[in-house]
Write a protein that holds these residues in place. Sequence first.
Motif, PDB file in Angstrom:
ATOM      1  N   LYS A  51       1.042  -0.818  -0.352  1.00 43.89           N
ATOM      2  CA  LYS A  51       0.321  -0.088  -0.419  1.00 43.89           C
ATOM      3  C   LYS A  51       0.803   0.883   0.153  1.00 43.89           C
ATOM      4  O   LYS A  51       1.815   1.676   0.814  1.00 43.89           O
ATOM      5  N   THR A  52       1.074   1.523  -0.949  1.00 45.80           N
ATOM      6  CA  THR A  52       1.718   3.092  -0.910  1.00 45.80           C
ATOM      7  C   THR A  52       1.152   4.773  -0.451  1.00 45.80           C
ATOM      8  O   THR A  52       1.618   5.335  -0.334  1.00 45.80           O
ATOM      9  N   PHE A  53      -0.694   4.311  -0.882  1.00 49.66           N
ATOM     10  CA  PHE A  53      -1.167   5.401  -0.328  1.00 49.66           C
ATOM     11  C   PHE A  53      -2.268   4.825  -0.627  1.00 49.66           C
ATOM     12  O   PHE A  53      -2.840   4.397  -1.521  1.00 49.66           O
ATOM     13  N   VAL A  54      -3.938   5.943   0.448  1.00 50.31           N
ATOM     14  CA  VAL A  54      -4.808   6.030   0.434  1.00 50.31           C
ATOM     15  C   VAL A  54      -5.446   6.838  -0.249  1.00 50.31           C
ATOM     16  O   VAL A  54      -5.206   8.512   0.033  1.00 50.31           O
ATOM     17  N   GLY A  55      -6.447   6.656  -1.471  1.00 50.51           N
ATOM     18  CA  GLY A  55      -7.322   7.874  -2.459  1.00 50.51           C
ATOM     19  C   GLY A  55      -8.439   7.812  -1.740  1.00 50.51           C
ATOM     20  O   GLY A  55      -8.872   6.682  -1.483  1.00 50.51           O
TER      21      GLY A  55
END
Length: 73
Positions: free
Chosen positions: A66-70
């Motif tokens: 997981k790189t980021f949360v959109g």
Amino acid sequence: DTTKDATVKGAYTVKITAAATPSFAVGTAGVFSAKFVSKTGNDYFYKITSVGKVGTKAGIYVNGVKTFVGIVG
């Protein structure tokens, strides 16, 4: 580097720099659609487009991490 949650109003293009083609995925179906856009050298561009209701969230994963949360804006 995108390491924080990102509010996406419409669409957002993600740039990933990698020696080989990365895997790119949205963790929750129905929140964003994802599409490969282009490759320039070692830079890969993917576009996420909001398809869910405002406020819904989905993890954005690169190579299974997981790189980021959109967040749909």
